[in-house]
Structure formats: structure tokens, C-alpha cells
Write a protein that holds these residues in place. Sequence first.
Motif, mmCIF file in Angstrom:
data_model
loop_
_atom_site.group_PDB
_atom_site.id
_atom_site.type_symbol
_atom_site.label_atom_id
_atom_site.label_comp_id
_atom_site.label_asym_id
_atom_site.label_seq_id
_atom_site.Cartn_x
_atom_site.Cartn_y
_atom_site.Cartn_z
ATOM 1 N N TYR A 171 0.814 4.064 -2.817
ATOM 2 C CA TYR A 171 0.578 5.466 -2.469
ATOM 3 C C TYR A 171 1.665 6.360 -3.064
ATOM 4 C CZ TYR A 171 -0.246 9.671 0.271
ATOM 5 O OH TYR A 171 -0.509 10.972 0.644
ATOM 6 N N LEU A 215 -6.137 8.165 -3.111
ATOM 7 C CA LEU A 215 -4.957 8.247 -2.254
ATOM 8 C C LEU A 215 -5.284 7.818 -0.825
ATOM 9 C CD1 LEU A 215 -3.554 11.606 -3.654
ATOM 10 C CD2 LEU A 215 -2.281 9.460 -3.618
ATOM 11 N N GLN A 216 -6.440 8.227 -0.326
ATOM 12 C CA GLN A 216 -6.819 7.885 1.046
ATOM 13 C C GLN A 216 -7.100 6.394 1.210
ATOM 14 O OE1 GLN A 216 -10.121 10.577 1.567
ATOM 15 N NE2 GLN A 216 -8.856 12.143 2.581
ATOM 16 N N PRO A 258 -2.695 6.287 4.301
ATOM 17 C CA PRO A 258 -1.321 6.759 4.577
ATOM 18 C C PRO A 258 -1.065 7.010 6.046
ATOM 19 C CG PRO A 258 -2.628 8.468 3.491
ATOM 20 C CD PRO A 258 -3.410 7.206 3.403
ATOM 21 N N ARG A 262 0.832 -1.207 0.000
ATOM 22 C CA ARG A 262 0.000 0.000 0.000
ATOM 23 C C ARG A 262 0.863 1.253 0.000
ATOM 24 N NH1 ARG A 262 -2.846 0.660 4.598
ATOM 25 N NH2 ARG A 262 -2.118 -1.188 5.722
ATOM 26 N N TYR A 277 -5.335 3.999 0.500
ATOM 27 C CA TYR A 277 -4.142 3.295 0.950
ATOM 28 C C TYR A 277 -3.829 3.552 2.420
ATOM 29 C CZ TYR A 277 -3.508 2.720 -4.077
ATOM 30 O OH TYR A 277 -3.694 2.394 -5.399
#
Length: 788
Positions: free
Chosen positions: A25, A329-330, A334, A21, A332
Motif C-alpha cells: 500500500y 489501493l483498497q 488499509p 499488504r 490492500y
Amino acid sequence: MSSDTQKVSPEELEKIDAYWRAANYLSVGQIYLRDNPLLRDPLKLEHVKQVLLGHWGTTPGQNFIYAHLNRIINQYDLDMIYISGPGHGGPALVGNTYLEGTYSEIYPEITLDAEGLKRLFKQFSFPGGIPSHVSPECPGSMHEGGELGYSLSHAFGAAFDNPDLMVACIIGDGEAETGPLATAWHSNKFLHPAKDGVVLPILHLNGYKIANPTIFARIGKEEMDNLMKGYGWKPFWVDGEDPAYMHQRMATVLDEVIAEIKTIKEAAVNNEQFGRPTWPMIILKSPKGWTGPKEVDGLKVEGSFRAHQVPLSDPAHNPEHLAQLEKWLQSYKPEELFDEKGKLLAEWQELAPKGDRRMGANPHTNGGALMRDLRMPDFRTYALDINMRSMPGPGDTKVLGGFIRDIIKLNMHNFRVFGPDETLSNRLNKVFEATGRQWIADTFEEDEFLKKEGRVLEVLSEHQCEGWLEGYVLTGRHGLFNCYEAFIHIIDSMFNQHAKWLKMTSEISWRKKLPSLNILLASHVWRQDHNGFTHQDPGFIDHVVNKKASVVRVYLPPDANCLLSTMDHCLKSRHYVNVVIAGKHTSPQWLNMNEAITHCTKGIGIWPWASNDEGIEPDVVMACAGDVPTLETLAAVSILRNKLPDLKIRVINIVDLMRLQPASEHPHGLSDIDFDVLFTKNKPVIFAFHGYPWLIHRLTYRRTNHHNIHVRGYKEEGTITTPFDMTVLNQMDRFSLVQDVLNRLPQLGERTAYIKEDMKNKHIEHKNYIRKHGIDMEEVRNWKWELS
């Protein structure tokens, strides 16, 4: 390697998934972001690059593979490198080398924190930054993912003579459609399981190219299985899209594969009578653009060709695209991957191997760091003893064969000869006094020179020979590719890519200089009279000189001693592509070894023994480059000096073709002053050239006396005929050269009439003779340099 295989624990699989992940990202971030790298603030348009470039489709699959390979490197203490074949996989390799720490060690400004991530993201496909494919700037790369088709050839080249190295070669299903890659599967018939390393192909089936489905993803599992088995591989499948299942399956398969590889290598070490092994390979089938947007603008993206490049292409004008990008993006998470400073959490960082075991830090991918100089015999000891000008020699490459034989003897693990079934044809016969052709497939009693362990690799594919040699020198070893001149064009594009790699790596401080890639072209245009028009093409030279002057060299040694001197220089050189063109048939010899060394060191020079203008200005300059042009020029000079003894002739021979360029254009180029001293400022120059005439004009067009240079060379005239008739057809024969001189010296007046008539008569006599006897006239066949 440990032979134990065990089910990977849930904790280890969680670690792999988190690392995957994180890599995904970073990959999306590289394509899209120039600010707000950890999404600590709501995503805004100003955080996104204005021009979006890159390739997402292949990237998540490559990130998946990289994470799993990290696990087996740690578990089995593997010395492994990663070759990325599927085109523009740059985000994956850059992201993974960043996560493992290699990237920041090489580029300290790309720090392991939020600011470093911002720099990492912004530089990708950005002016002043890095390309979107796996380029020389990326640590851990030795194969550039621009042009497709060469990854597996490079992988095998890297594995030869590297018994402890494992090369993971990721092959895109689009790349697998290319001819070079299709043939490269057969490289397993040449890999010695004890003396060489291991190549682990991972065929990545994600279904699509830029706009079309791939053949390999549409032929069915059974047919795909049978195809790979037919190539001699044992396929292991990892097929699905659910991450939990895929992680477990990939981990299980990799453990099984490592166990099989260990069994094969141990069996070969313990039994010299081993048969050809069936090596394992992996077929990974996953959706293109895996974990990316499922749909965009109502159209399917994940698992379709639309995932190939930038799935969300217009956030600047489409607020929905911006919102989807933030959601992507979210997805994954972060916040679960990076600490407050923006560094990968230590519990996930544990998956990365340590030190040189990191694939981005493996020294084999920076081959100059591992390079050992060749042990070289003294080339002078192979010299022909020249006791008269034009003494017949056995064939220049035949003489070279003894030199190459002894280089092999001194470098049994560091030097190889590659060729498309032409090593004997090109008269390098003597190499087989020291070695054989490496061959792991079946052998029969009547076969010659086939051995399980040999220093010669031959397969009837110029692509494979070039690819193997490139992989071999890219990992720090030395070699020679010998080929027929006409068919070296098959690797034009491969040469392009390697020359570009050399150019770029020469500008990167942490990249070490590589051994030069040496190409010997024999069976050349002027001695392909028995094979005909299809085998007559000297145009590879034209192609080579297009590349950056800092990396290309072209040599045309006129005889065996010059060839020995030239090849010694080329094999010792670094970071070039050296192209040497030489004859293999019995041919006149001109220079003793001391003269040859002096001449080749200069690269160009006057031959005073053939000239008669010392101390005065010549009436004409006779220049030549190549063995047959040299012969015809000297034969023409002998005619002129016998018939017109007061005519002042200067003979210039060129070995290093780049000497003709201005010094401002090539490091070997002559200054204008030196060029004018040799070629004069205003005298006619008759230039007999090995290749196409216009190349000489191109190289000399800026010179003072260019308007007086008249070039004879190959003019696309050829057939099955006699050797001398090839020169007649292209007006490069001695009788034509004599007429060229007379036509450019009007001051000779009526003195030329009878000489011209004689030359025309000789052409008629020649034609009649060869059509009656099938061979050249005796005065041509047995001509020797002598003046009456």
C-alpha cells in the motif's frame, strides 16, 4: 542462531501478510498519491500526482522478501542487511523502513501518522524530494539501485571480515543478465565460512525487464537449478502467486536455509580442514507487478512487462484509470492495517525487529559509523636513501609493497588488497610475506600463496575487485585495488556510481564519512612496451576528473619516496576516490624522504636543484607530471643546460593533478596568483604529461598563460617496442622536448640550429639502434642527472 526449525504458525503468517499488504500500500501510494493517504475520502484527481514516476514491477516481490526477513531476524536474532539489486526498488525500501520506524527517526517530519504518510508519498519522485531507486537518502541502503550488476559483488564485500553479518542480496532477473553479476556468483569460492559473514542471494524471477522477457525466467526450472548448482550454490525454490501458499513456502524455506547456514558455519569453526561449502540461495518466482492491476485498457499487466513502471499511467485523462487506482489501493484493506491516526497497528508492528536489528537501522549500511582508523606504520621507515639525483631504484611499487605488507600485519581484520591477478605483476610481492590470497576452492601442491584465510583477494574480473572493495569500504573498512592502467576502464561505470554515492552522502547529515576508495594503477602506459598497443591507455584520469571535485583525487608521484608519502595520505583520507599512478620497473629516484614529504604536501612545486632561474625570470618553464615524463623532462633539461648554460630554466613537478585547476573549481586548486608565480604570465611552458595532452589544457584553460602551455603526452601511438621508443612515438622524449623549447625561444636565433640537428640525429640513431639490438641506446638506459 537457533538450530530449531518449526512450521510458522497461522498467526505469524497472518502478521507477515498484513505487513506485506501495508508495504505494498505504501509503495503504490508513493508512486501515485500526494494527498488523501489513507483513502478516508473517495479518491479524486487532485489527490494524485500530476507526473507519475516510479517502478512498480519489482516492488511487491521485494516487499514480500522484506517482511519474511523481518520474521527470521526476530526468530534467530540475525544481524542482517538488505541489498536491493533490481533497479528502481525505491518504493519497497522506503516503505519498509517507514513501517519499522527507522525512516521517521532519521526524518522526524515524516511522522508515523496520516500527515507523515502524506509527506512520505508526496516526496517520492517529486521535485525537492527523493529518487525512485534505493538512493543514499534511504536508511538501510548501501547499494544504489541505478545501474545494474553490482549487488552481489557489494554483498560479498560487505560480508568479508564480518563473521556475524548476514547479507540478504536481492537480485533481479534482469540484473542477472549482466556480466558483473554473472561473474559474482563465483564469489562463494572466496568466502571464509568462519571468518567472514554470510551472503544469502535471493534471485527474484518476475519474468520481465522493461520491455522484454528475462533469460532466467525462460530457461526452465531444471536448467536454472543446474546453472546455480554449477556455480556452487544450493538453490531453494519459492514459486507461485497465491499469497497463502507463497507465505508458507517462503517461511519454510527460510527456516531450512538458516539451519543450513548454521551447520556450515559451525563445521568451519570446529574443523580447520573444512572443504568449500555449498551455500544455500533462494530462487523466488512471482509475477511481475504481483497484487497490482491484472489488466489495464484490455491489456495484461500483472505478470507482464507492462507492470515494470507505472501500470495506470493516465488517471488525469482516463477516469477508468482513476477508478482502478482506487480499487487497487483498497485491495490492500488499509482500514485493517492503520489506526485512526494513520499508524501501523501494533499487532502488525510486532513483526518489525527492534533497534539496530531493523534492516533500515543496521549500522553496517552507514559504514562510517563503524569505521576504525587504520593502524599505520611510519612510511618514512621504507624510504629509499637517495644519495644522488636519478639514483636507480628497484621499482616504485616494489618499495610500496613493504609498506602495504606491514599495514596488513597491523590490520588483519580491517584492510584488504584487491586485484585482478596482478598483485605480483604490479610488484607488490612483499605483501605475501604477511598474508596469502584468500581461496576456498581446490588447491594443488604447485600453487603459491593460496590460503583459506588471506588478506589479498584476486580474481580475473576488474568488476569483482572493484565491487568487493566498494562493499568493503561502504561497510566501514579499508582497502586498495591495484590494476593495470589500461584495463581499469572496465570499471568506469562502477567508479561513476561510487563517486555519485560519495557526493550524495556527503550532503546527508546522518551519513558518516567513509574510508576512501583507493586505486593504484601500475603497469602504466609508458611501460607497457612489451605488451603493445592494447595495453597502452592512460585515459582513466580523464574519466575521473569529470566527477565532483569534492570526491576525486589524482596523484602522479614521480618516484618511490613520493609514492610512499602519497599512499600514506590516501589510506588515511576519508570519503574520496584516490587514483594513484606509479611505475613498477627500475626507475630513477629524485627526492629523499624529507624532500618527498614537502613536495607531496604541496602537490606541486619548483625543483630548485634542476632549475637555474632563482632570483630572475626564467626563459622557459619545464613542467612534468608522472614518473616517465619527469625522467624525460630532466634529461631534456640536462641537455639544454649543458648546451646553453646561460638559458634560464624553471623545472616544475606536479604530484597532485588537481592543483592545476583554479581554486574555484577544486579544493586543491591553486589560486590564479600562485599559478602565475609558478608558471609565469608570459613565458613558454613545455609540459610533459603522463596522459592525454588535452586534459592539461582542460584543467588550465582559464589561466593567464594558458596560450603559452605546450603539452606533450600520449597520442595513441604505441606498439611492442622499447621503453624509450614509446616516448619517441608520442613525441614526449627528451630529444623532442629539447626541440619544443628551442622552437619557442626565437630570441636564441642561430644558436639553436646545430642543437636541433643533433636532436634529429639522435632520433635517427635511436631508431637504427633499437631495430638492430632490440633495446634502447646505452646513453638512454644508463642516463644520470649530471651537468658538465
